[in-house]
Design an enzyme around this catalytic site. Structure first.
Site, short mmCIF file in Angstrom:
data_model
loop_
_atom_site.label_atom_id
_atom_site.label_comp_id
_atom_site.label_asym_id
_atom_site.label_seq_id
_atom_site.Cartn_x
_atom_site.Cartn_y
_atom_site.Cartn_z
N GLY A 50 -79.17 66.92 -31.70
CA GLY A 50 -80.66 66.97 -31.42
C GLY A 50 -80.61 66.97 -29.66
N ASN A 135 -89.01 57.40 -31.63
CA ASN A 135 -87.94 56.76 -32.42
C ASN A 135 -87.98 55.16 -32.52
OD1 ASN A 135 -87.49 57.88 -29.73
ND2 ASN A 135 -85.52 56.87 -29.82
N GLN A 163 -87.30 63.09 -35.50
CA GLN A 163 -87.51 61.93 -36.40
C GLN A 163 -88.17 62.20 -37.37
OE1 GLN A 163 -86.70 58.46 -36.35
NE2 GLN A 163 -85.36 58.59 -34.63
N SER A 183 -82.56 67.30 -35.60
CA SER A 183 -81.32 66.65 -35.56
C SER A 183 -80.94 66.68 -37.12
CB SER A 183 -80.99 65.31 -34.83
OG SER A 183 -79.72 65.08 -34.81
N HIS A 185 -78.72 65.00 -39.02
CA HIS A 185 -78.44 63.74 -39.66
C HIS A 185 -79.70 62.94 -39.91
CE1 HIS A 185 -78.06 62.27 -35.42
NE2 HIS A 185 -78.12 61.08 -35.81
N THR A 221 -68.97 79.08 -30.39
CA THR A 221 -68.78 79.21 -31.72
C THR A 221 -69.62 78.34 -32.58
OG1 THR A 221 -66.62 80.04 -31.32
CG2 THR A 221 -67.04 79.21 -33.65
N CYS A 309 -78.69 45.13 -23.71
CA CYS A 309 -77.90 44.19 -22.63
C CYS A 309 -76.87 45.02 -21.93
CB CYS A 309 -77.22 43.22 -23.63
SG CYS A 309 -77.02 41.74 -22.55
#
Ligand code: PLP
Length: 371
Positions: A50, A135, A163, A183, A185, A221, A309
């Site tokens: 993405g 997101n 999302q 994206s 996944h 490719t 952090c």
């Protein structure tokens, strides 16, 4: 996907029969993805993720429109709540290529006002980029209204919709977008595969140079198994989306109500209703987000926080700060994503442990501050 790793392992760019077999599967994947978002197969470009789709969208249009009939390179409009893939690309176009950059304001729920887009547009604006769904806080943007304004002015409009596909139907024409990033996944497909929708006729110079793959728009490719897997995943979510989203909205709202009821000094972040069906997000006052994440992980819940952090120094999420959330709250952010497998019992189990975890993290921070 398996045949394309094993017996049908040809390169889709090769002319021999192995290659033709792979190319046919890739053509079908383009057609399925295109059909799912109201686009033509030729307008679908497979990418490596993405982030890459976002990068290609912004840089590809900016390169093509650079200096087009004017003095400066041009002007880019986006928001302060974009994913880093858009935000860092826009900043790089500003810092290395001299583009002007306008960040639109967002309200306390993280919404962009389309009138602000209209006001920000200039004669030299080359692209507008506004994400479809955030997101971190799940807020949905009025994409088709913003797209209509861009179209009126003849400005290419990109939206990061990474999302969305598992929970919201997407139609590039109804949304008035010229470019859209996905994206795989995020809709139950394989990791490491992205999709860029690029409307025919949109000014674009490929930021990656090389061969003629993906009709020259993304040389390199193509991951055939990944593309086939993405297409299968898109079909899978298209069948379930409406029923799942309706079910998840009820679970999400139960979770939100339960958290606000049981955890003191808790606030919902993002829009109360115009939000992703599967996403609940909060800030807790005087809580370290990463400690809360780890405490929930021990209890078996995988969640995320917007605060990070860096070298022992907690940093609040810029997205939450842009929405006007004070840093003392923004440091304690929590994002809980539900999914097709989430059940009502999971929500109740989380509601059991979360108040205790927040309390424990607050107490240990207090003990630490008192030495
Ligand atoms: N845009 C948004 C809104 C995202 O949530 C993500 C990933 O979480 C991306 C872009 C980047 O996608 P990828 O991880 O496939 O590069």
């Amino acid at each position: 996907m398996q045949p394309f790793w094993r017996e049908a392992f040809g390169n889709a760019a090769s002319l021999h029969h192995f290659g033709r077999e792979a190319a046919a599967a890739l053509d079908e994947a383009h057609a399925i993805l295109g059909c799912a978002i109201g686009a033509r197969a030729g307008e679908v470009v497979f990418t490596g993720c993405g982030s890459e789709a976002d990068n290609l969208a912004l840089r590809g249009v900016a390169f093509a429109m650079r200096h087009a009939g004017r003095r400066g390179p041009g002007h880019i409009i986006t928001t302060p709540i974009e994913h880093h893939a858009v935000e860092a690309t826009a900043c790089q176009l500003r810092d290395l290529f001299g583009f002007d950059l306008t960040l639109l304001p967002v309200d306390g729920c993280g919404r962009v006002d389309p009138d602000d887009v209209r006001r920000a547009i200039r004669a030299d604006t080359v692209i507008v980029s506004v994400m479809l769904a955030n997101n971190e806080v799940g807020t949905l943007q009025p994409i088709s209204e913003i797209g209509a304004i861009c179209r009126e002015h003849g400005i290419p409009f990109h939206s990061d919709a990474v999302q969305a596909p598992a929970y919201l139907p997407l139609d590039v024409n109804a949304l008035n977008v010229d470019l859209l990033a996905l994206s795989s996944h995020k809709f139950y497909g394989p990791k490491g595969v992205g999709v860029l929708y690029l409307r025919e006729g949109t000014p674009y110079i490929p930021p990656i140079t090389g061969g003629g793959h993906e009709r020259g728009r993304r040389p390199g490719t193509v991951n055939v198994a990944g593309a086939v897997g993405s297409a299968a995943a898109m079909r899978y979510v298209a069948r379930q989306r409406d029923a799942q989203s309706a079910r998840l909205v009820a679970l999400r709202d139960r979770l939100i109500a339960g958290v606000l009821d049981r955890v003191p000094d808790a606030r919902l972040t993002g829009h109360p209703t115009e939000r992703l069906p599967h996403l609940a997000s909060f800030v807790f006052k005087d809580v370290d987000g990463e400690s809360l994440l780890m405490a929930l992980d021990v209890e078996g819940f995988a969640v995320s926080t917007g605060s990070a952090c860096t070298s022992g120094n907690p940093e609040p999420s810029p997205v939450l700060l842009a929405m006007g959330i004070p840093p003392a709250w923004a440091l304690g952010s929590l994002r809980i994503s539900l999914g097709y497998d989430t059940r009502a019992e999971d929500i109740e189990a989380l509601l059991e442990v979360l108040p205790r975890c927040v309390e424990r993290v607050r107490r240990s921070a207090l003990a630490f501050s008192h030495g």
